[in-house]
Motif scaffolding. Structure first.
Motif, mmCIF file in Angstrom:
data_model
loop_
_atom_site.group_PDB
_atom_site.id
_atom_site.type_symbol
_atom_site.label_atom_id
_atom_site.label_comp_id
_atom_site.label_asym_id
_atom_site.label_seq_id
_atom_site.Cartn_x
_atom_site.Cartn_y
_atom_site.Cartn_z
ATOM 1 N N GLY A 165 0.809 -1.210 0.000
ATOM 2 C CA GLY A 165 0.000 0.000 0.000
ATOM 3 C C GLY A 165 0.845 1.265 0.000
ATOM 4 O O GLY A 165 0.350 2.343 -0.318
ATOM 5 N N GLU A 166 2.105 1.133 0.385
ATOM 6 C CA GLU A 166 3.020 2.275 0.332
ATOM 7 C C GLU A 166 3.796 2.217 -0.970
ATOM 8 O O GLU A 166 4.138 1.140 -1.447
ATOM 9 N N SER A 167 4.090 3.369 -1.524
ATOM 10 C CA SER A 167 4.880 3.390 -2.752
ATOM 11 C C SER A 167 6.337 3.069 -2.417
ATOM 12 O O SER A 167 6.783 3.233 -1.289
ATOM 13 N N ARG A 168 7.069 2.638 -3.436
ATOM 14 C CA ARG A 168 8.481 2.306 -3.235
ATOM 15 C C ARG A 168 9.293 3.596 -3.337
ATOM 16 O O ARG A 168 9.825 3.954 -4.363
ATOM 17 N N ARG A 169 9.319 4.292 -2.245
ATOM 18 C CA ARG A 169 10.142 5.497 -2.121
ATOM 19 C C ARG A 169 11.210 5.195 -1.072
ATOM 20 O O ARG A 169 10.988 4.408 -0.161
ATOM 21 N N GLU A 170 12.331 5.850 -1.194
ATOM 22 C CA GLU A 170 13.449 5.590 -0.279
ATOM 23 C C GLU A 170 13.023 5.696 1.184
ATOM 24 O O GLU A 170 13.443 4.892 2.011
ATOM 25 N N GLU A 171 12.179 6.666 1.516
ATOM 26 C CA GLU A 171 11.766 6.840 2.916
ATOM 27 C C GLU A 171 10.851 5.711 3.404
ATOM 28 O O GLU A 171 10.703 5.497 4.598
ATOM 29 N N ASN A 172 10.231 4.957 2.484
ATOM 30 C CA ASN A 172 9.349 3.848 2.872
ATOM 31 C C ASN A 172 10.081 2.504 2.931
ATOM 32 O O ASN A 172 9.577 1.551 3.521
ATOM 33 N N VAL A 173 11.247 2.416 2.312
ATOM 34 C CA VAL A 173 11.996 1.155 2.254
ATOM 35 C C VAL A 173 12.636 0.887 3.615
ATOM 36 O O VAL A 173 13.388 1.699 4.137
ATOM 37 N N THR A 174 12.295 -0.274 4.185
ATOM 38 C CA THR A 174 12.818 -0.640 5.503
ATOM 39 C C THR A 174 13.973 -1.637 5.425
ATOM 40 O O THR A 174 14.600 -1.934 6.432
#
Length: 180
Positions: A155-164
């Protein structure tokens, strides 16, 4: 008269022996022919059918077999999503027809090519491995025998801030790739 009965009895015995030999030969030919049937041909005959796949991880996938390649299956699951299942991850199948299909062969491309399509489309996926671990995110790249996954919540886009995290999963450990 006794000779007629004797000859009739001998002829009946000979006929019974010939039937036993013919039945044995038919059974032997059937076993030999069945030994040449590949599992892929059984899957090809099941296209459009609902199957239940028991995976090596213990998980089960139930759904309609949409397509297959030389080493993968594409299944539409009951939740409406689609799942790519490597054939090596299938521990058992319920629902395969007894017949095989030679009219429809598997697609010629391998698992890596199918996964590259998901990577190209930036599809969000849930990747399950043989240990039962599930990682969610986007496939960043696919090598000859592995995939790289950028882990993030579905549900979250693949943006650097979302990548865990970033994970590499060898195909040999891959059990299921579900697209949502």
């Amino acid at each position: 008269m006794r000779w007629d009965q004797l000859f009739d009895d001998l002829e009946a015995q000979l006929g019974a022996q010939e039937r036993r030999e013919r039945d044995s030969e038919v059974a032997d030919r059937t076993r030999r022919e069945r030994a040449t049937v590949a599992l892929a041909a059984r899957f090809a005959a099941a296209l459009g059918s609902t199957l239940r796949l028991r995976l090596v991880s213990g998980a089960q996938v139930r759904g309609e077999l949409l397509d297959l390649g030389e080493d993968w299956l594409l299944v539409r699951t009951g939740s409406g999503g689609e799942a790519v299942v490597p054939v090596h991850a299938v521990a058992g199948v319920t629902g395969l027809p007894a017949r095989a299909s030679s009219a429809r062969t598997a697609r010629r491309f391998a698992l890596g090519y199918a996964l590259r399509g998901l990577s190209r489309d930036r599809a969000q996926v849930a990747v399950s491995d043989a240990g039962g671990h599930v990682l969610t995110g986007t496939i960043d790249g696919v090598g000859a025998d592995f995939l790289d996954l950028a882990e993030h919540a579905l549900g979250e886009s693949r943006r650097e801030e979302n990548v865990t995290g970033r994970h590499t999963v060898p195909f040999s450990a891959l059990v299921l790739v579900e697209s949502r």
